[in-house]
Every structure is written in structure tokens, then in C-alpha cells.
Write a protein that holds these residues in place. Structure first.
Motif: not given
Length: 297
Positions: A41-55
Motif C-alpha cells: 500500500s502507498i499512503t499519503v501521510q505525515n506526522t499528523l496521520g494517514i490521509q489516504e491509501f492506495y492499495d
């Protein structure tokens, strides 16, 4: 190549480097091992958490894993984030087919902030198809209480994979992995986030510009961040949107001016950058439930 020291990690990607495949590769490399990887999975995230997934599709994950297993033949495989049932099935099939000596599963079911990452039906498939093939399945109790934070499950399982690949038995490997985890340098943690500093800068910017600007995009531009990130910061720290904070400050000052001065509404509208007195009235009623005239009375 000494394939005892080569480890295949099958998990998701974390762009911050604090978890996922990036953290696994770093940990294994620092210990002196060789890391190969297959990303699920590719995640869109930073230190505030995960915003999106691309599985990634199961066919791609299959090709990633099988290419490594055919060519490099790692004898230690570490499995982390699996979010699709068909991907779970592929991983289990390949583990049965190629039979690496050690298979370690580190369940990645929730984020460090408690968000659900894996649906119950997917974990049921993991329990049915993958776990029976595993040498070790890490449990929450395997993590020292002091280090239960973002990325440390990765560090423990990656270190465990390294020590198993070095020829240690399971008990020795677990002991060394835990010792390593306790000594692991902080490096990346949520504490490295600039969110607290940015939040204070945003408050300062509201103080300076609220009479002239109410658009979130303006403040984001002043702070050299995206509007989306600014929203993440304010929701994380204050559980509020940037727009609501800006509007509150504007409304508070208008209210103070209404009750403490005799300035005409038209003048107040100009002071705060409204196009007209009617524009001010509509805005104020939306915020306070009454018009400026009603508030003044």
C-alpha cells in the motif's frame, strides 16, 4: 550473496520514514543486514496521520514478491500491512510455494492514533491463510510499554528478522531484538512535527491580518504550507477548522466594536474589508445568529 542476512519485508509505504517499508529497510541496514521489499500500500501521510491509501493490486504485489523470491531467495520474510483479501491470499500462496525458513507477521491493524487500518474481514483472512504459516506472530505484549509509538512495531519485527537470519533461535532473536529496540535512537517521531510551531504562527497571522483577510488560502500562503496541511494542524491541536478560527476572531472584534463604539455599520464594514454594510450583516448573522443592528440594540 549470503541470503541468511537478506530479509524481504512485505508491507506498506510510509513517506515520513517513521514506519512501513522505509523504517524496515533502515533498521535492517543499520544492523548490518540486507533488505529487499515488496510494497502492498502507498499512503499519503505525515506526522499528523494517514490521509489516504492506495492499495496495490494483488497481481502487482504477487510480481513484486515472486521476483525477489526467485532471484534473491531470502530465507527470512517479514510481513506487515495487508489491506486486501486478495493480497493476503497471494502472500499466503507464495509463502507456501517458496517456503522461506522464517516468516514473521507483525500485525498492522491500527495507526498510532487509533485509526482502523485493516477491515475485520481482511484480518479474518490473515488469521485463516497467513498466520498458520508464520514462525512468529508478534502480539502487543511483545512491545515494551515505553516504546509503543509510531514505527516501533516495525523496528522490533525488523530487528527480529535480522537476528533470526543471523542464525539465532527464536528466543535469542527476540531477546536481542527487544534490547535493540530499547536502545534504538529516536530519529523520527511525532515530536519532529512542525505542527505546534505552525499553529502558533497561524494564530499570530490571524492577529495581524484578520481585518483584511478571511480566506484560509491567504494564511496558508503566508505560512508556506498547503491549506490542507493547515487544516490538519488546527484539527489535530484545537479540533477546529482554520476558517472557523479566523471567523471567530473577526466576529469577536466586530462584536466588541458594536457594543463599545458608535461607529456606523458602513464604517465597520470597510474596516473589516466587507464590500458593503449588507455584506457585513449577512456575514455577522451567519456567525452569531443576529444582525449587527440587533446585537447593538
Amino acid at each position: 550473496m549470503n541470503n541468511k542476512q537478506l530479509i524481504l519485508t512485505i508491507t506498506g509505504s510510509d513517506g515520513t520514514g517513521g514506519s512501513g517499508v522505509q523504517a524496515d529497510i533502515r533498521c535492517i541496514s543499520e544492523l548490518g543486514g540486507l533488505a529487499s521489499s515488496a510494497i502492498t500500500s502507498i499512503t499519503v501521510q505525515n506526522t499528523l496521520g494517514i490521509q489516504e491509501f492506495y492499495d496495490l493490486p494483488a497481481s502487482i504485489v504477487r510480481d513484486e514478491i515472486e521476483t525477489i523470491l526467485n532471484d534473491l531467495q531470502p530465507q527470512v520474510v517479514k510481513v506487515g500491512l495487508l489491506r486486501r483479501i486478495d493480497v493476503v491470499k497471494v502472500v499466503a500462496e507464495l509463502m507456501r510455494k517458496y517456503r522461506p525458513k522464517y516468516i514473521i507477521y507483525a500485525p498492522v491493524l491500527k495507526s498510532a492514533r487509533g485509526d482502523l487500518l485493516v477491515e475485520p474481514q481482511v484480518y479474518k483472512a490473515i488469521q485463516e491463510w497467513l498466520i498458520p504459516l508464520c514462525t512468529i506472530v508478534l502480539e502487543p505484549s511483545d512491545l515494551p510499554t515505553s516504546v509503543r509509538k509510531h514505527g516501533h512495531a516495525n523496528q522490533l519485527s525488523a530487528a527480529l528478522a535480522f537476528y533470526l537470519g543471523s542464525g539465532e533461535n527464536v528466543n535469542e532473536a527476540m531477546l536481542h531484538a527487544r534490547s535493540y529496540l530499547n536502545l534504538f535512537p529516536k530519529g523520527y517521531t511525532e515530536d519532529s512535527s512542525r505542527s505546534g510551531e505552525l499553529y502558533n504562527l497561524f494564530l499570530d497571522a490571524i492577529d495581524r491580518f484578520h481585518r483584511h483577510y478571511s480566506d484560509v488560502a491567504f494564511y496558508a500562503e503566508q505560512l508556506c504550507v498547503s491549506s490542507r496541511y493547515l487544516g490538519q494542524v488546527t484539527r489535530c491541536i484545537a479540533n477546529r477548522s482554520p476558517k472557523s478560527m479566523i471567523d471567530e476572531r473577526i466576529t469577536e472584534e466586530i462584536t466588541q466594536m458594536l457594543i463599545s463604539t458608535n461607529k456606523p455599520l458602513k464604517e465597520i464594514a470597510l474596516l473589516f474589508g466587507f464590500s458593503s454594510q449588507a455584506h457585513l450583516s449577512r456575514y455577522y448573522k451567519k456567525q452569531k445568529g443576529k444582525t449587527p443592528s440587533e446585537m447593538r440594540r
